[in-house]
Write a protein that holds these residues in place. Structure first.
Motif, short mmCIF file in Angstrom:
data_model
loop_
_atom_site.label_atom_id
_atom_site.label_comp_id
_atom_site.label_asym_id
_atom_site.label_seq_id
_atom_site.Cartn_x
_atom_site.Cartn_y
_atom_site.Cartn_z
N GLU A 1 -40.28 -3.79 21.27
CA GLU A 1 -40.73 -4.92 20.20
C GLU A 1 -41.19 -4.80 19.27
O GLU A 1 -40.63 -5.47 18.20
N ALA A 2 -42.24 -3.57 18.35
CA ALA A 2 -42.20 -2.95 16.83
C ALA A 2 -40.93 -3.36 16.35
O ALA A 2 -40.42 -3.58 15.39
N ILE A 3 -39.48 -2.72 16.85
CA ILE A 3 -38.40 -2.30 16.25
C ILE A 3 -38.14 -3.56 16.30
O ILE A 3 -37.06 -4.37 15.08
N GLY B 1 -37.81 -3.75 12.40
CA GLY B 1 -36.51 -2.68 11.88
C GLY B 1 -37.16 -1.39 12.00
O GLY B 1 -38.20 -0.81 12.01
N ALA B 2 -35.69 -1.18 12.91
CA ALA B 2 -35.83 0.48 13.60
C ALA B 2 -36.37 1.65 12.16
O ALA B 2 -37.58 2.43 12.21
N GLY B 3 -35.86 1.03 10.88
CA GLY B 3 -36.27 2.25 9.98
C GLY B 3 -37.83 2.34 9.61
O GLY B 3 -38.30 3.38 9.62
N SER B 4 -38.87 1.11 9.86
CA SER B 4 -39.86 0.98 9.77
C SER B 4 -40.92 1.79 10.43
O SER B 4 -41.10 2.62 10.14
N VAL B 5 -40.48 1.92 11.56
CA VAL B 5 -40.80 2.29 12.59
C VAL B 5 -40.66 3.89 12.98
O VAL B 5 -41.54 4.52 13.33
#
Length: 83
Positions: free
Chosen positions: A53-55, A59-63
């Motif tokens: 959900e966070a991704i 986005g994956a980079g931020s997570v």
């Protein structure tokens, strides 16, 4: 604080030659992006959002970056406690 914000706003307007309403809009957008990112990552770390959900939201980079920063902080704390 209000004075500092007003001074910064005046300086940005002067340096960029931009329209005050456009500068304020850009500042609000940039600030909201950061506030949203912080809220999503906080909910993720508290277990209120899944990793997926966070991704999906930021986005994956931020997570991935946040996961790595948390891992490094925990490593530093462990090192300091063993110290």
């Amino acid at each position: 604080m209000k004075t500092a914000l007003n001074e910064q706003l005046d300086e940005v307007i002067q340096l960029s030659g931009g329209d005050p309403s456009a500068v304020l809009s850009e500042a609000l957008t940039a600030g909201m992006k950061q506030v949203y990112l912080d809220a999503v990552l906080s909910a993720y770390f508290q277990g209120r959002l899944s990793r997926d959900e966070a991704i999906e939201r930021v986005g994956a980079g931020s997570v991935l970056r946040a996961d790595e920063e948390l891992r490094l902080a925990k490593s530093d704390i462990d090192w300091g406690l063993r110290g």
